[in-house]
Design a protein around this motif. Structure first.
Motif, PDB file in Angstrom:
ATOM      1  N   ALA A  51       0.818  -1.218   0.000  1.00 49.00           N
ATOM      2  CA  ALA A  51       0.000   0.000   0.000  1.00 49.00           C
ATOM      3  C   ALA A  51       0.851   1.267   0.000  1.00 49.00           C
ATOM      4  O   ALA A  51       0.371   2.333  -0.388  1.00 49.00           O
ATOM      5  CB  ALA A  51      -0.957   0.001   1.191  1.00 49.00           C
ATOM      6  N   HIS A  52       2.107   1.169   0.376  1.00 52.62           N
ATOM      7  CA  HIS A  52       2.988   2.342   0.350  1.00 52.62           C
ATOM      8  C   HIS A  52       3.319   2.780  -1.080  1.00 52.62           C
ATOM      9  O   HIS A  52       3.852   3.866  -1.281  1.00 52.62           O
ATOM     10  CB  HIS A  52       4.285   2.072   1.133  1.00 52.62           C
ATOM     11  N   LEU A  53       2.986   1.940  -2.061  1.00 51.41           N
ATOM     12  CA  LEU A  53       3.239   2.280  -3.465  1.00 51.41           C
ATOM     13  C   LEU A  53       2.024   2.915  -4.146  1.00 51.41           C
ATOM     14  O   LEU A  53       2.137   3.394  -5.271  1.00 51.41           O
ATOM     15  CB  LEU A  53       3.652   1.018  -4.238  1.00 51.41           C
ATOM     16  N   LEU A  54       0.885   2.921  -3.449  1.00 51.84           N
ATOM     17  CA  LEU A  54      -0.335   3.459  -4.029  1.00 51.84           C
ATOM     18  C   LEU A  54      -0.366   4.985  -3.957  1.00 51.84           C
ATOM     19  O   LEU A  54       0.376   5.599  -3.188  1.00 51.84           O
ATOM     20  CB  LEU A  54      -1.549   2.898  -3.284  1.00 51.84           C
ATOM     21  N   ARG A  55      -1.259   5.567  -4.736  1.00 52.19           N
ATOM     22  CA  ARG A  55      -1.496   7.006  -4.643  1.00 52.19           C
ATOM     23  C   ARG A  55      -2.351   7.276  -3.413  1.00 52.19           C
ATOM     24  O   ARG A  55      -3.044   6.389  -2.904  1.00 52.19           O
ATOM     25  CB  ARG A  55      -2.184   7.519  -5.896  1.00 52.19           C
ATOM     26  N   GLU A  56      -2.334   8.508  -2.992  1.00 52.02           N
ATOM     27  CA  GLU A  56      -3.021   8.895  -1.764  1.00 52.02           C
ATOM     28  C   GLU A  56      -4.503   8.535  -1.790  1.00 52.02           C
ATOM     29  O   GLU A  56      -5.036   8.014  -0.821  1.00 52.02           O
ATOM     30  CB  GLU A  56      -2.830  10.395  -1.523  1.00 52.02           C
ATOM     31  N   GLY A  57      -5.179   8.772  -2.901  1.00 46.87           N
ATOM     32  CA  GLY A  57      -6.600   8.487  -2.996  1.00 46.87           C
ATOM     33  C   GLY A  57      -6.919   7.041  -3.326  1.00 46.87           C
ATOM     34  O   GLY A  57      -8.078   6.677  -3.480  1.00 46.87           O
ATOM     35  N   GLU A  58      -5.901   6.212  -3.448  1.00 45.48           N
ATOM     36  CA  GLU A  58      -6.090   4.809  -3.821  1.00 45.48           C
ATOM     37  C   GLU A  58      -5.847   3.850  -2.659  1.00 45.48           C
ATOM     38  O   GLU A  58      -5.744   2.649  -2.867  1.00 45.48           O
ATOM     39  CB  GLU A  58      -5.141   4.441  -4.970  1.00 45.48           C
ATOM     40  N   GLY A  59      -5.687   4.391  -1.454  1.00 45.18           N
ATOM     41  CA  GLY A  59      -5.452   3.535  -0.293  1.00 45.18           C
ATOM     42  C   GLY A  59      -4.020   3.560   0.218  1.00 45.18           C
ATOM     43  O   GLY A  59      -3.589   2.643   0.910  1.00 45.18           O
ATOM     44  N   TRP A  60      -3.276   4.611  -0.113  1.00 43.84           N
ATOM     45  CA  TRP A  60      -1.892   4.717   0.349  1.00 43.84           C
ATOM     46  C   TRP A  60      -1.824   4.560   1.855  1.00 43.84           C
ATOM     47  O   TRP A  60      -2.673   5.061   2.594  1.00 43.84           O
ATOM     48  CB  TRP A  60      -1.304   6.082  -0.048  1.00 43.84           C
ATOM     49  N   GLU A  61      -0.814   3.829   2.283  1.00 47.36           N
ATOM     50  CA  GLU A  61      -0.517   3.690   3.705  1.00 47.36           C
ATOM     51  C   GLU A  61       0.937   4.028   3.948  1.00 47.36           C
ATOM     52  O   GLU A  61       1.783   3.848   3.070  1.00 47.36           O
ATOM     53  CB  GLU A  61      -0.776   2.252   4.176  1.00 47.36           C
ATOM     54  N   GLN A  62       1.202   4.494   5.135  1.00 51.48           N
ATOM     55  CA  GLN A  62       2.565   4.800   5.578  1.00 51.48           C
ATOM     56  C   GLN A  62       3.453   3.572   5.338  1.00 51.48           C
ATOM     57  O   GLN A  62       3.058   2.459   5.670  1.00 51.48           O
ATOM     58  CB  GLN A  62       2.510   5.126   7.078  1.00 51.48           C
ATOM     59  N   PRO A  63       4.644   3.752   4.754  1.00 50.07           N
ATOM     60  CA  PRO A  63       5.523   2.598   4.561  1.00 50.07           C
ATOM     61  C   PRO A  63       6.055   2.089   5.902  1.00 50.07           C
ATOM     62  O   PRO A  63       6.290   2.870   6.820  1.00 50.07           O
ATOM     63  CB  PRO A  63       6.657   3.142   3.690  1.00 50.07           C
ATOM     64  N   HIS A  64       6.239   0.793   5.995  1.00 61.18           N
ATOM     65  CA  HIS A  64       6.831   0.183   7.189  1.00 61.18           C
ATOM     66  C   HIS A  64       8.265   0.700   7.323  1.00 61.18           C
ATOM     67  O   HIS A  64       8.958   0.888   6.309  1.00 61.18           O
ATOM     68  CB  HIS A  64       6.802  -1.342   7.055  1.00 61.18           C
ATOM     69  N   PRO A  65       8.753   0.910   8.543  1.00 59.29           N
ATOM     70  CA  PRO A  65      10.130   1.394   8.716  1.00 59.29           C
ATOM     71  C   PRO A  65      11.173   0.503   8.036  1.00 59.29           C
ATOM     72  O   PRO A  65      12.194   1.014   7.555  1.00 59.29           O
ATOM     73  CB  PRO A  65      10.325   1.396  10.233  1.00 59.29           C
ATOM     74  N   ASP A  66      10.931  -0.805   7.971  1.00 60.10           N
ATOM     75  CA  ASP A  66      11.878  -1.691   7.279  1.00 60.10           C
ATOM     76  C   ASP A  66      11.969  -1.333   5.795  1.00 60.10           C
ATOM     77  O   ASP A  66      13.059  -1.358   5.208  1.00 60.10           O
ATOM     78  CB  ASP A  66      11.448  -3.153   7.408  1.00 60.10           C
ATOM     79  N   ILE A  67      10.831  -1.009   5.204  1.00 56.45           N
ATOM     80  CA  ILE A  67      10.799  -0.601   3.791  1.00 56.45           C
ATOM     81  C   ILE A  67      11.542   0.715   3.620  1.00 56.45           C
ATOM     82  O   ILE A  67      12.366   0.874   2.713  1.00 56.45           O
ATOM     83  CB  ILE A  67       9.339  -0.463   3.290  1.00 56.45           C
ATOM     84  N   VAL A  68      11.233   1.672   4.488  1.00 52.78           N
ATOM     85  CA  VAL A  68      11.891   2.992   4.419  1.00 52.78           C
ATOM     86  C   VAL A  68      13.403   2.819   4.491  1.00 52.78           C
ATOM     87  O   VAL A  68      14.142   3.340   3.645  1.00 52.78           O
ATOM     88  CB  VAL A  68      11.391   3.924   5.541  1.00 52.78           C
ATOM     89  N   CYS A  69      13.875   2.090   5.485  1.00 53.92           N
ATOM     90  CA  CYS A  69      15.320   1.906   5.657  1.00 53.92           C
ATOM     91  C   CYS A  69      15.950   1.193   4.461  1.00 53.92           C
ATOM     92  O   CYS A  69      16.991   1.619   3.962  1.00 53.92           O
ATOM     93  CB  CYS A  69      15.597   1.125   6.939  1.00 53.92           C
ATOM     94  N   ALA A  70      15.307   0.125   4.006  1.00 53.42           N
ATOM     95  CA  ALA A  70      15.857  -0.626   2.870  1.00 53.42           C
ATOM     96  C   ALA A  70      15.902   0.227   1.609  1.00 53.42           C
ATOM     97  O   ALA A  70      16.907   0.240   0.895  1.00 53.42           O
ATOM     98  CB  ALA A  70      15.038  -1.894   2.640  1.00 53.42           C
ATOM     99  N   TYR A  71      14.821   0.939   1.332  1.00 57.53           N
ATOM    100  CA  TYR A  71      14.781   1.786   0.134  1.00 57.53           C
ATOM    101  C   TYR A  71      15.814   2.912   0.227  1.00 57.53           C
ATOM    102  O   TYR A  71      16.509   3.199  -0.746  1.00 57.53           O
ATOM    103  CB  TYR A  71      13.392   2.391  -0.058  1.00 57.53           C
ATOM    104  N   PHE A  72      15.891   3.559   1.379  1.00 58.91           N
ATOM    105  CA  PHE A  72      16.847   4.660   1.530  1.00 58.91           C
ATOM    106  C   PHE A  72      18.283   4.150   1.391  1.00 58.91           C
ATOM    107  O   PHE A  72      19.090   4.747   0.676  1.00 58.91           O
ATOM    108  CB  PHE A  72      16.670   5.358   2.877  1.00 58.91           C
ATOM    109  N   ARG A  73      18.617   3.047   2.054  1.00 59.50           N
ATOM    110  CA  ARG A  73      19.995   2.526   1.965  1.00 59.50           C
ATOM    111  C   ARG A  73      20.323   2.095   0.537  1.00 59.50           C
ATOM    112  O   ARG A  73      21.432   2.337   0.055  1.00 59.50           O
ATOM    113  CB  ARG A  73      20.189   1.366   2.941  1.00 59.50           C
ATOM    114  N   HIS A  74      19.370   1.464  -0.129  1.00 60.30           N
ATOM    115  CA  HIS A  74      19.578   1.037  -1.515  1.00 60.30           C
ATOM    116  C   HIS A  74      19.862   2.246  -2.404  1.00 60.30           C
ATOM    117  O   HIS A  74      20.796   2.234  -3.216  1.00 60.30           O
ATOM    118  CB  HIS A  74      18.341   0.266  -1.989  1.00 60.30           C
TER     119      HIS A  74
END
Length: 134
Positions: free
Chosen positions: A50-73
């Motif tokens: 859901a963190h990949l969706l648009r705001e009006g499509e059901g977007w949800e806050q990304p899990h911290p593991d996703i945030v960290c992995a994406y940022f480090r990558h």
């Protein structure tokens, strides 16, 4: 001597047209961005997408593991953004906010979406102009 100048409205339209042409050129260049290998730090199938969706499509806050992995990558491939402060500047926020995002603090949709667009994980949104009201 009299120098004819375009009206303010004409000047604004010219600026708008030039900015639109530049935006189109940027979108075209974005299609040529290099393809990098996906992050392999975590198994994304274990998390909501859901963190990949648009705001009006059901977007949800990304899990911290996703945030960290994406940022480090991202930082691994772009060393000029290898600090929280430099990444924050790219995203239009402050370094302490990036650290908070990694810890699971609330992140705005706009900042996350900007990161997804920059990394090619989400398309850039282009809004239709309904009328010129200037």
């Amino acid at each position: 001597m009299k120098i004819p100048l375009p009206s303010i409205a004409d000047q604004q339209q010219f600026i708008n047209e030039q900015a639109t042409r530049q935006a189109i050129a940027t979108l075209e260049e974005n299609l040529k961005a290099p393809k990098l290998p996906p992050q392999d730090e975590i198994d994304e199938n274990q998390y909501s997408r859901a963190h990949l969706l648009r705001e009006g499509e059901g977007w949800e806050q990304p899990h911290p593991d996703i945030v960290c992995a994406y940022f480090r990558h991202f930082q691994k491939h772009f060393p000029q953004f290898n600090s929280d402060n430099s990444l924050a500047a790219l995203l239009g926020t402050h370094g302490h906010r990036v650290r908070e995002f990694k810890q699971g603090k609330k992140m705005s949709y706009g900042i996350w979406r900007k990161f997804l667009v920059i990394t090619g994980r989400a398309p850039q949104e282009v809004l239709k102009v309904l009328a010129r009201m200037n």
